[in-house]
Design a protein around this motif. Structure first.
Motif, PDB file in Angstrom:
ATOM      1  N   TRP A   1      -0.609  72.220 -28.116  1.00 52.53           N
ATOM      2  CA  TRP A   1      -0.802  71.434 -26.903  1.00 52.53           C
ATOM      3  C   TRP A   1      -2.290  71.138 -26.732  1.00 52.53           C
ATOM      4  O   TRP A   1      -3.141  71.759 -27.381  1.00 52.53           O
ATOM      5  CB  TRP A   1      -0.200  72.185 -25.708  1.00 52.53           C
ATOM      6  CG  TRP A   1       1.306  72.115 -25.734  1.00 52.53           C
ATOM      7  CD1 TRP A   1       2.061  70.991 -25.583  1.00 52.53           C
ATOM      8  CD2 TRP A   1       2.225  73.186 -25.978  1.00 52.53           C
ATOM      9  NE1 TRP A   1       3.409  71.313 -25.706  1.00 52.53           N
ATOM     10  CE2 TRP A   1       3.531  72.635 -25.941  1.00 52.53           C
ATOM     11  CE3 TRP A   1       2.081  74.561 -26.218  1.00 52.53           C
ATOM     12  CZ2 TRP A   1       4.682  73.420 -26.134  1.00 52.53           C
ATOM     13  CZ3 TRP A   1       3.217  75.336 -26.404  1.00 52.53           C
ATOM     14  CH2 TRP A   1       4.501  74.758 -26.365  1.00 52.53           C
TER      15      TRP A   1
ATOM     16  N   GLY B   1      -2.336  78.120 -25.686  1.00 53.71           N
ATOM     17  CA  GLY B   1      -1.362  77.085 -26.027  1.00 53.71           C
ATOM     18  C   GLY B   1      -1.954  75.968 -26.882  1.00 53.71           C
ATOM     19  O   GLY B   1      -1.243  75.005 -27.211  1.00 53.71           O
TER      20      GLY B   1
ATOM     21  N   THR C   1      -1.472  81.315 -20.242  1.00 53.77           N
ATOM     22  CA  THR C   1      -0.915  80.393 -19.251  1.00 53.77           C
ATOM     23  C   THR C   1       0.136  81.072 -18.380  1.00 53.77           C
ATOM     24  O   THR C   1       0.653  80.476 -17.439  1.00 53.77           O
ATOM     25  CB  THR C   1      -0.236  79.206 -19.972  1.00 53.77           C
ATOM     26  OG1 THR C   1       0.758  79.734 -20.873  1.00 53.77           O
ATOM     27  CG2 THR C   1      -1.242  78.384 -20.749  1.00 53.77           C
TER      28      THR C   1
ATOM     29  N   TYR D   1      -4.944  72.596 -20.743  1.00 54.20           N
ATOM     30  CA  TYR D   1      -4.308  73.122 -19.523  1.00 54.20           C
ATOM     31  C   TYR D   1      -5.366  73.088 -18.431  1.00 54.20           C
ATOM     32  O   TYR D   1      -6.463  73.638 -18.616  1.00 54.20           O
ATOM     33  CB  TYR D   1      -3.836  74.560 -19.719  1.00 54.20           C
ATOM     34  CG  TYR D   1      -2.690  74.695 -20.712  1.00 54.20           C
ATOM     35  CD1 TYR D   1      -1.371  74.826 -20.282  1.00 54.20           C
ATOM     36  CD2 TYR D   1      -2.942  74.677 -22.087  1.00 54.20           C
ATOM     37  CE1 TYR D   1      -0.325  74.944 -21.186  1.00 54.20           C
ATOM     38  CE2 TYR D   1      -1.904  74.795 -23.000  1.00 54.20           C
ATOM     39  CZ  TYR D   1      -0.599  74.930 -22.538  1.00 54.20           C
ATOM     40  OH  TYR D   1       0.426  75.048 -23.447  1.00 54.20           O
TER      41      TYR D   1
ATOM     42  N   GLU E   1      -0.658  88.396 -29.037  1.00 58.58           N
ATOM     43  CA  GLU E   1       0.249  88.287 -27.875  1.00 58.58           C
ATOM     44  C   GLU E   1       1.066  89.548 -27.601  1.00 58.58           C
ATOM     45  O   GLU E   1       2.067  89.484 -26.880  1.00 58.58           O
ATOM     46  CB  GLU E   1       1.171  87.054 -27.997  1.00 58.58           C
ATOM     47  CG  GLU E   1       0.423  85.727 -28.060  1.00 58.58           C
ATOM     48  CD  GLU E   1      -0.147  85.252 -26.714  1.00 58.58           C
ATOM     49  OE1 GLU E   1       0.218  85.833 -25.660  1.00 58.58           O
ATOM     50  OE2 GLU E   1      -0.964  84.312 -26.732  1.00 58.58           O
TER      51      GLU E   1
HETATM   52  N1  ALG Z   1       0.810  81.269 -27.502  1.00 55.66           N
HETATM   53  C1  ALG Z   1       1.731  81.683 -26.699  1.00 55.66           C
HETATM   54  N2  ALG Z   1       2.254  82.866 -26.805  1.00 55.66           N
HETATM   55  N3  ALG Z   1       2.205  80.914 -25.737  1.00 55.66           N
HETATM   56  C2  ALG Z   1       1.766  79.601 -25.477  1.00 55.66           C
HETATM   57  C3  ALG Z   1       2.596  79.058 -24.378  1.00 55.66           C
HETATM   58  C4  ALG Z   1       1.933  77.886 -23.772  1.00 55.66           C
HETATM   59  C5  ALG Z   1       2.746  77.246 -22.707  1.00 55.66           C
HETATM   60  O1  ALG Z   1       3.641  77.892 -22.149  1.00 55.66           O
HETATM   61  O2  ALG Z   1       2.485  76.091 -22.420  1.00 55.66           O
END
Ligand code: ALG
Ligand code: ZN
Ligand code: ZN
Length: 330
Positions: free
Chosen positions: A158, A169, A52, A161, A287
């Motif tokens: 989450w 995410g 993202t 997206y 990551e």
């Molecule tokens: N899995 C990692 N490193 N990050 C997710 C971030 C998702 C977001 O910023 O909405």
């Protein structure tokens, strides 16, 4: 003591070939193809189409392998040389489609399935956190729902997206919905930073995760946090997922969604060692995005984390006498 008729083939000795020379397998270990039976495989998943924010985790596996050249063999804390106890080998990288996430998920799962079928546990090197989902699909197919200890600044539960369900995410929401995780025994560790809304936390709890916010590390002794996690996991099959951004950006700058105020690498390595003796069925480190790294800080952290995970896997095999066939000990 070894699980094999033959002694495991370990890393190329740093006394025979300097550690900065030779092939770039993880820790200078043999390749999967070059040994008869592999207990633990290091599998690269160079996939980052689920991010993202900053891209670049597709270069994580090669960066971690490069940093892993520096590793030595003997673990003085767990008191074993994992490369003597079990056969560890480098499985290379999964060929996954960078333009089609659905297809990549199928390719990653198929690769993991094949290693698990061969009796090989994996330390997966991502790639972005999307890759944890196909890995967990394969793991749950073999072991049923597993306890997940998820080290991450982010919840990663989450929903979507831009309407897309498969992103970095959202892997743990999908995993929970699909029944891949043990909802009684799964935790996030190191959670911090702003979220989208307070509802994110309610949803996260309903998906079966207990969050251990990074603030707890300020007020509780590390051992009490470790004991809480070990008590929750017990003897269940355990999957450990490590998003390198659980570390403070000072300890791991090379990542795509950094969050200030994280763990030190010393704290994280100590928490991983605490799983020695647990039934760690596989793990991932995701990551790592080398374009934002400096002086290989993030690479060395990730390589050391992988080494501790391998040591933990070796300690379980070592302690588990039922894995040993009489007469096999050499
Ligand atoms: N899995 C990692 N490193 N990050 C997710 C971030 C998702 C977001 O910023 O909405
Ligand atoms: Zn994260
Ligand atoms: Zn993550």
């Amino acid at each position: 003591m070894s699980l094999h008729h033959f002694d495991p083939i370990g890393p190329t000795s740093g006394q025979e070939l300097p550690r900065y020379a030779g092939f770039a397998t993880f820790a200078r270990l043999p390749r999967f193809e070059d040994v008869a039976k592999v207990d633990v495989g290091i599998l690269g998943v160079p996939f980052d189409a689920g991010v993202t924010y900053r891209p670049g985790a597709r270069f994580g596996p090669s960066h971690i392998r490069q940093a892993s050249r520096l590793l030595r063999s003997y673990n003085p804390v767990i008191e074993l040389d994992p490369f003597r106890e079990i056969q560890v080998a480098d499985c290379g990288d999964v060929a996954c489609n960078p333009f089609a996430i659905d297809e990549a998920l199928v390719q990653i799962q198929a690769a993991v399935d094949s290693y698990l079928d061969a009796g090989t546990r994996l330390v997966v090197l991502g790639g972005d956190h999307t890759v944890a989902l196909p890995v967990l699909r394969a793991i749950a197919k073999k072991h049923g729902p597993v306890a997940v200890v998820h080290f991450d600044a982010h919840l990663d539960t989450w929903d979507t997206y831009f309407g897309e369900s498969y992103t970095h995410g959202s892997p743990f929401r999908r995993a929970s919905e699909e029944g891949l995780i043990d909802r009684q025994a799964s935790v996030h560790v190191g959670t911090r930073g702003p979220i989208y809304s307070a509802d994110d936390l309610t949803a996260d709890r309903n998906l079966g995760f207990t969050p251990i916010h990074v603030r707890e590390f300020l007020r509780r002794p590390l051992d009490s946090i470790i004991e809480e996690i070990l008590a929750l996991v017990g003897t269940r099959p355990l999957y450990v997922s490590i998003d390198i951004d659980v570390l403070d950006p000072a300890h791991a700058p090379g990542t795509g969604t950094p969050e200030p105020g994280g763990l030190t690498s010393r704290e994280l390595l100590e928490m991983i060692r605490a799983f020695a003796g647990a039934n760690l069925v596989s793990a991932d480190i995701v990551e790592v995005a080398p374009a934002y790294d400096h002086a290989e800080i993030t690479g060395f952290a990730a390589a050391s984390i992988a080494y501790e995970l391998i040591s933990v896997m070796a300690s379980h095999s070592f302690g588990n006498q039922t894995n040993k066939t009489p007469g096999n000990d050499s």
